[in-house]
Design a protein around this motif. Structure first.
Motif, PDB file in Angstrom:
ATOM      1  N   LEU A  18      16.530  55.259  37.541  1.00 40.32           N
ATOM      2  CA  LEU A  18      17.212  54.871  38.772  1.00 40.32           C
ATOM      3  C   LEU A  18      18.158  53.706  38.514  1.00 40.32           C
ATOM      4  O   LEU A  18      19.292  53.695  39.018  1.00 40.32           O
ATOM      5  CB  LEU A  18      16.184  54.504  39.841  1.00 40.32           C
ATOM      6  CG  LEU A  18      16.724  53.948  41.151  1.00 40.32           C
ATOM      7  CD1 LEU A  18      17.740  54.876  41.786  1.00 40.32           C
ATOM      8  CD2 LEU A  18      15.574  53.658  42.117  1.00 40.32           C
ATOM      9  N   ALA A  19      17.718  52.736  37.729  1.00 36.85           N
ATOM     10  CA  ALA A  19      18.579  51.595  37.411  1.00 36.85           C
ATOM     11  C   ALA A  19      19.843  52.037  36.685  1.00 36.85           C
ATOM     12  O   ALA A  19      20.942  51.523  36.942  1.00 36.85           O
ATOM     13  CB  ALA A  19      17.808  50.578  36.575  1.00 36.85           C
ATOM     14  N   ILE A  20      19.713  53.003  35.786  1.00 32.08           N
ATOM     15  CA  ILE A  20      20.879  53.519  35.052  1.00 32.08           C
ATOM     16  C   ILE A  20      21.835  54.220  36.007  1.00 32.08           C
ATOM     17  O   ILE A  20      23.056  54.015  35.941  1.00 32.08           O
ATOM     18  CB  ILE A  20      20.407  54.471  33.930  1.00 32.08           C
ATOM     19  CG1 ILE A  20      19.715  53.680  32.825  1.00 32.08           C
ATOM     20  CG2 ILE A  20      21.586  55.275  33.366  1.00 32.08           C
ATOM     21  CD1 ILE A  20      18.916  54.547  31.861  1.00 32.08           C
ATOM     22  N   VAL A  21      21.307  55.029  36.900  1.00 33.00           N
ATOM     23  CA  VAL A  21      22.153  55.728  37.879  1.00 33.00           C
ATOM     24  C   VAL A  21      22.914  54.719  38.730  1.00 33.00           C
ATOM     25  O   VAL A  21      24.123  54.857  38.970  1.00 33.00           O
ATOM     26  CB  VAL A  21      21.286  56.659  38.744  1.00 33.00           C
ATOM     27  CG1 VAL A  21      22.050  57.128  39.981  1.00 33.00           C
ATOM     28  CG2 VAL A  21      20.830  57.858  37.921  1.00 33.00           C
ATOM     29  N   LEU A  22      22.224  53.680  39.185  1.00 31.27           N
ATOM     30  CA  LEU A  22      22.880  52.659  40.001  1.00 31.27           C
ATOM     31  C   LEU A  22      23.911  51.882  39.200  1.00 31.27           C
ATOM     32  O   LEU A  22      25.008  51.580  39.696  1.00 31.27           O
ATOM     33  CB  LEU A  22      21.831  51.708  40.577  1.00 31.27           C
ATOM     34  CG  LEU A  22      20.901  52.311  41.638  1.00 31.27           C
ATOM     35  CD1 LEU A  22      19.714  51.386  41.894  1.00 31.27           C
ATOM     36  CD2 LEU A  22      21.663  52.565  42.928  1.00 31.27           C
ATOM     37  N   ALA A  23      23.588  51.555  37.956  1.00 29.63           N
ATOM     38  CA  ALA A  23      24.515  50.779  37.120  1.00 29.63           C
ATOM     39  C   ALA A  23      25.791  51.551  36.834  1.00 29.63           C
ATOM     40  O   ALA A  23      26.860  50.950  36.632  1.00 29.63           O
ATOM     41  CB  ALA A  23      23.823  50.387  35.813  1.00 29.63           C
ATOM     42  N   HIS A  24      25.716  52.878  36.815  1.00 30.39           N
ATOM     43  CA  HIS A  24      26.896  53.706  36.547  1.00 30.39           C
ATOM     44  C   HIS A  24      27.655  54.076  37.828  1.00 30.39           C
ATOM     45  O   HIS A  24      28.596  54.868  37.778  1.00 30.39           O
ATOM     46  CB  HIS A  24      26.496  54.976  35.774  1.00 30.39           C
ATOM     47  CG  HIS A  24      26.244  54.724  34.321  1.00 30.39           C
ATOM     48  ND1 HIS A  24      25.079  54.164  33.846  1.00 30.39           N
ATOM     49  CD2 HIS A  24      27.017  54.953  33.226  1.00 30.39           C
ATOM     50  CE1 HIS A  24      25.137  54.073  32.531  1.00 30.39           C
ATOM     51  NE2 HIS A  24      26.299  54.533  32.130  1.00 30.39           N
ATOM     52  N   ASN A  25      27.228  53.513  38.937  1.00 30.98           N
ATOM     53  CA  ASN A  25      27.939  53.689  40.208  1.00 30.98           C
ATOM     54  C   ASN A  25      28.086  55.158  40.596  1.00 30.98           C
ATOM     55  O   ASN A  25      29.119  55.564  41.147  1.00 30.98           O
ATOM     56  CB  ASN A  25      29.312  53.018  40.158  1.00 30.98           C
ATOM     57  CG  ASN A  25      29.207  51.511  40.044  1.00 30.98           C
ATOM     58  OD1 ASN A  25      28.457  50.876  40.780  1.00 30.98           O
ATOM     59  ND2 ASN A  25      29.942  50.940  39.102  1.00 30.98           N
ATOM     60  N   LEU A  26      27.051  55.940  40.322  1.00 33.27           N
ATOM     61  CA  LEU A  26      27.075  57.321  40.782  1.00 33.27           C
ATOM     62  C   LEU A  26      26.928  57.338  42.311  1.00 33.27           C
ATOM     63  O   LEU A  26      26.321  56.436  42.893  1.00 33.27           O
ATOM     64  CB  LEU A  26      25.966  58.129  40.118  1.00 33.27           C
ATOM     65  CG  LEU A  26      26.032  58.209  38.589  1.00 33.27           C
ATOM     66  CD1 LEU A  26      25.018  59.220  38.073  1.00 33.27           C
ATOM     67  CD2 LEU A  26      27.423  58.560  38.107  1.00 33.27           C
ATOM     68  N   PRO A  27      27.469  58.342  42.978  1.00 35.22           N
ATOM     69  CA  PRO A  27      27.511  58.365  44.446  1.00 35.22           C
ATOM     70  C   PRO A  27      26.153  58.716  45.052  1.00 35.22           C
ATOM     71  O   PRO A  27      25.941  59.815  45.588  1.00 35.22           O
ATOM     72  CB  PRO A  27      28.569  59.418  44.742  1.00 35.22           C
ATOM     73  CG  PRO A  27      28.501  60.356  43.582  1.00 35.22           C
ATOM     74  CD  PRO A  27      28.206  59.493  42.380  1.00 35.22           C
ATOM     75  N   LEU A  28      25.240  57.743  44.983  1.00 37.32           N
ATOM     76  CA  LEU A  28      23.853  57.978  45.365  1.00 37.32           C
ATOM     77  C   LEU A  28      23.677  57.922  46.881  1.00 37.32           C
ATOM     78  O   LEU A  28      24.110  56.981  47.539  1.00 37.32           O
ATOM     79  CB  LEU A  28      22.948  56.938  44.716  1.00 37.32           C
ATOM     80  CG  LEU A  28      21.451  57.082  44.990  1.00 37.32           C
ATOM     81  CD1 LEU A  28      20.906  58.350  44.324  1.00 37.32           C
ATOM     82  CD2 LEU A  28      20.689  55.857  44.489  1.00 37.32           C
ATOM     83  N   ARG A  29      23.014  58.957  47.407  1.00 41.97           N
ATOM     84  CA  ARG A  29      22.564  58.972  48.793  1.00 41.97           C
ATOM     85  C   ARG A  29      21.034  59.083  48.752  1.00 41.97           C
ATOM     86  O   ARG A  29      20.499  60.135  48.409  1.00 41.97           O
ATOM     87  CB  ARG A  29      23.172  60.140  49.575  1.00 41.97           C
ATOM     88  CG  ARG A  29      24.676  60.103  49.655  1.00 41.97           C
ATOM     89  CD  ARG A  29      25.215  61.041  50.726  1.00 41.97           C
ATOM     90  NE  ARG A  29      24.775  62.414  50.537  1.00 41.97           N
ATOM     91  CZ  ARG A  29      24.879  63.364  51.468  1.00 41.97           C
ATOM     92  NH1 ARG A  29      25.371  63.060  52.660  1.00 41.97           N
ATOM     93  NH2 ARG A  29      24.487  64.597  51.221  1.00 41.97           N
ATOM     94  N   MET A  30      20.355  58.001  49.090  1.00 43.70           N
ATOM     95  CA  MET A  30      18.908  57.918  48.954  1.00 43.70           C
ATOM     96  C   MET A  30      18.231  58.343  50.255  1.00 43.70           C
ATOM     97  O   MET A  30      18.496  57.768  51.319  1.00 43.70           O
ATOM     98  CB  MET A  30      18.502  56.487  48.589  1.00 43.70           C
ATOM     99  CG  MET A  30      17.027  56.335  48.252  1.00 43.70           C
ATOM    100  SD  MET A  30      16.605  54.651  47.694  1.00 43.70           S
ATOM    101  CE  MET A  30      16.323  53.853  49.283  1.00 43.70           C
TER     102      MET A  30
END
Length: 307
Positions: free
Chosen positions: A171-183
């Motif tokens: 999850l930290a990697i996904v957030l660090a790469h600024n992927l368009p996350l909708r949680m």
């Protein structure tokens, strides 16, 4: 438009896939990840589900272990089978091919026209691997809707929701790469409850899989009722509702981080709505039309049970 689903293949994953299959564009592919159970059982459940429900989309083998730390599964709740049942279980089926999820996901991102949308229903390990190895392709993702995290509290621990706890580094990697996350988090999903009275209409649908789906739904609901609750939150299908019917969900911008250390806090998602707009890195589902969500989810199960 492309649709991809990343899943650890429990019953609520199956229900989520049925929601997407009924309401969205055709599913281009599925990648498997550990989570509800160990990866061997995830593969077996995927093969059995594909046989039972006549799925024709390709299913690919993803990550069996988290980025760091030991393997964590939900088998203490869901049993070694990765899903509970009140009777019938998924039929035995031969394992699917050894197709590699990373390779398949890269090819999909390279060849699919926008928007490229991913529904993630388990730990984010496969998506993190993509972000680390092929950030040029990860940035092509237009929507990453994830069932995971908790705004207020956890379920696997007091602090952490299971999918976040099982691989917080992912999850930290996904957030660090600024992927368009909708949680789509625990708090949101707990507004949408399946109760024992929902089993009857599925069983009465009369199709070849009516009894199977009814027994699996009843087994899933028993997770809640065995703990004195009136029913069970329908987790992964709520993310599917957000994926196919975003107008039924209210999304709020926030700064989202995940705690990577601490005996009691590892995997906790910290959702800060006070952060300045320039610090926002994701959105989370803050409200949902419960009636519309239940109609979509139970409607998909009944429709499948009629076949």
């Amino acid at each position: 438009m492309g649709v991809w689903i990343d899943t650890d293949m429990g019953f609520d994953d199956i229900a989520a896939i049925l929601v997407v299959a009924r309401r969205a564009e055709p599913i281009d592919g599925i990648s498997l990840v550990f989570g509800n159970s160990g990866f061997d059982r995830v593969r077996q459940n995927a093969a059995s589900a594909a046989a039972a429900f006549a799925w024709s989309f390709p299913i690919h083998n993803g990550r069996a272990l988290p980025v760091l730390g030991r393997l964590e599964t939900a088998e203490s709740i869901l049993s070694e089978a990765g899903m509970l049942t009140a009777g019938r279980s998924l039929p035995a089926a031969p394992l699917l091919s050894e197709s590699n999820a990373f390779t398949a996901l890269c090819h999909w991102l390279e060849t699919t026209d926008a928007p490229r949308r991913i529904l993630a229903l388990g730990p984010l390990t496969n998506i993190a691997a993509l972000a680390l190895a092929r950030p040029d392709l990860a940035e092509k993702i237009d929507d990453l809707t994830w069932m995971g995290g908790g705004v207020t509290a956890g379920n696997h621990t007091a602090s952490a929701e299971f999918n976040a706890f099982a691989d917080p580094e992912a999850l930290a990697i996904v957030l660090a790469h600024n992927l368009p996350l909708r949680m789509v988090d625990l708090d949101l999903c707990r507004k949408v409850i399946a109760t024992p009275s929902d089993v009857g209409p599925v069983r009465a649908a009369g199709g070849r899989n009516a009894a199977l789906l009814a027994d699996l739904l009843a087994g899933y609901i028993s997770i809640g009722t065995s703990r004195g609750r009136p029913g069970m939150a329908i987790y992964d299908p709520c993310a599917a509702v957000a994926f196919v019917r975003p107008e039924a969900v209210t999304f709020t911008q926030a700064r989202i981080d995940v705690e990577l250390g601490g005996t009691l806090t590892r995997g906790r998602t910290v959702v800060d709505v006070r952060a300045a707009a320039e610090r926002h890195n994701a959105v989370f589902a803050s409200d949902i039309d419960v009636t519309a969500a239940r109609d979509l989810i139970l409607g998909a199960l009944i429709a499948e049970a009629q076949l």
